[in-house]
Design a protein around this motif. Sequence first.
Motif, short mmCIF file in Angstrom:
data_model
loop_
_atom_site.label_atom_id
_atom_site.label_comp_id
_atom_site.label_asym_id
_atom_site.label_seq_id
_atom_site.Cartn_x
_atom_site.Cartn_y
_atom_site.Cartn_z
N SER A 277 -3.23 -11.62 -0.73
CA SER A 277 -2.76 -11.01 -1.97
C SER A 277 -2.13 -9.65 -1.71
O SER A 277 -1.10 -9.31 -2.31
CB SER A 277 -3.91 -10.89 -2.98
OG SER A 277 -4.97 -10.11 -2.48
N THR A 278 -2.69 -8.86 -0.79
CA THR A 278 -2.11 -7.55 -0.47
C THR A 278 -0.72 -7.69 0.12
O THR A 278 0.22 -6.97 -0.26
CB THR A 278 -3.03 -6.78 0.49
OG1 THR A 278 -4.29 -6.54 -0.14
CG2 THR A 278 -2.41 -5.45 0.90
N LEU A 279 -0.56 -8.59 1.08
CA LEU A 279 0.75 -8.77 1.70
C LEU A 279 1.77 -9.30 0.69
O LEU A 279 2.94 -8.88 0.69
CB LEU A 279 0.63 -9.72 2.89
CG LEU A 279 0.07 -9.08 4.16
CD1 LEU A 279 -0.37 -10.15 5.16
CD2 LEU A 279 1.10 -8.15 4.80
N ALA A 280 1.36 -10.20 -0.18
CA ALA A 280 2.27 -10.70 -1.21
C ALA A 280 2.73 -9.56 -2.12
O ALA A 280 3.91 -9.45 -2.45
CB ALA A 280 1.60 -11.81 -2.02
N TRP A 281 1.79 -8.69 -2.51
CA TRP A 281 2.16 -7.54 -3.34
C TRP A 281 3.10 -6.61 -2.58
O TRP A 281 4.03 -6.03 -3.18
CB TRP A 281 0.91 -6.78 -3.77
CG TRP A 281 0.22 -7.35 -4.98
CD1 TRP A 281 -1.04 -7.85 -5.05
CD2 TRP A 281 0.75 -7.45 -6.31
NE1 TRP A 281 -1.33 -8.27 -6.33
CE2 TRP A 281 -0.25 -8.03 -7.12
CE3 TRP A 281 1.98 -7.12 -6.88
CZ2 TRP A 281 -0.06 -8.28 -8.48
CZ3 TRP A 281 2.19 -7.36 -8.23
CH2 TRP A 281 1.17 -7.93 -9.02
#
Length: 457
Positions: A277-281
């Motif tokens: 989720s962090t990388l997608a954000w």
Amino acid sequence: MAYVPPHPHRPIARLPLPELLRRLRRNMLEIWTDRQFSEPLIATAVLGRRILICNSPETVQDAFIRQAEAFERKTPQMRHALEPLVGDGLIISDGLVWKDRRRVVAPVTHASRIGALAGVMTAAAAERGEAWAARDPAEPIDMLAEMGALAAEVICRSVFGLRLGDADAGQVVAAFAAYQRKVGAGDLLGLIGAPAWVQRLRGLRLRPEVRRIHAVLDGMIAAVLDMPDEREAKGDASLLRAMAAATLRESGQPMSRAAFRNEAATLFLAGHETSASTLAWCWFLLSQDGGSAARLRAEAAAALGGRPAEFGDLPALPFTRAVVEETLRLYPPIPVLAREAQREVTLAGHQLPKGGIVMVVPWLLHRHRALWEAPDAFLPDRFLPGAPPRPRHGYVPFSLGPRVCTGAHFAMAEAVIVLATLAQRFAPRLAPGVTVQPVARLTLRPGETLPMLLDRA
């Protein structure tokens, strides 16, 4: 003008209980009023349960550090949400079980091991780059699923020493996504303290996803623990084998197979879901802020010259790291840190009875107007060397106190290596017509999918 990424509308007045519960069920981020982004402590009650929300560095430190022993236990909601998947895993256990397991599990992602583990991150990022290069750039990808598969590969090779096949990776990523949809962060059953038999019935809905995840984990655990010692000596060693060699202090015995699966599920949840989720954000924010994307790309090109990033390159990538840290501030992967009081306590003059709930809400704290300039804006420079120091205990993307995430250094290194490696070749762009809004379930995600086009850098 600094880019201000999306966030839910903030009501001005306190919500009536029916509307509060409706929003809590749909998306916990929608319940916070505008005023609460300025308050140091929020005292409230929901369905008779007393709740104190620590919303200043002082109250956060008081609850999670000074009085940590009173708030060792996770909330009933969190335990009920995760128990079907992780059993008595480290993320929800407490007492002697937690202390014994942490001593065995913590070395898996300790800062001292990141150098040895970073090669896995480099390889996985380079392989993802080759896979992206072979795609038709006119066909959108689901960036959330892509980062989920990459993060699953990294945690799998790091912990198990085994490559995760495409079919298994797809199973894990899809099952975790479905699990999140079903449990939700705003689960009312946990808030009202429903009896155990109700929770067991509710757990039946989660069985298909749990079976899919456990099947993959059981296969990998068996492959590692049943491996002949001579194969380990030839280079098939894994961190799971190292954990297997450790003994529990209370019994003097190694962990059981069931305990290994519970901790493996915990590591997958903590090391896969939050990183994905962090990388997608990060990719979304860079797609909306062309200036920051260009700075990151230039930094990566100067430091790497086109090759994949490695552990030794991390000091030469300060802006890339700042992008990750600012992303974690705006979209903390775990948006609520909640504990159940084990005794009556006093916080900032407020009494909390035994069984009451204390929370630190990074979603509020990281956007607090007294702590951050332009708190809703995407400004990576605030995390660059030489910038004003961040508020101590006001930035807690990996929790804090005795239960601070042991994988924080692992996650940061992984994110920087992945971004720097891929940004040299690609400039992901949000697919036309797509709107993004943060949704909080077990983790804070940009919705169910994140369609993006892989423009070449």
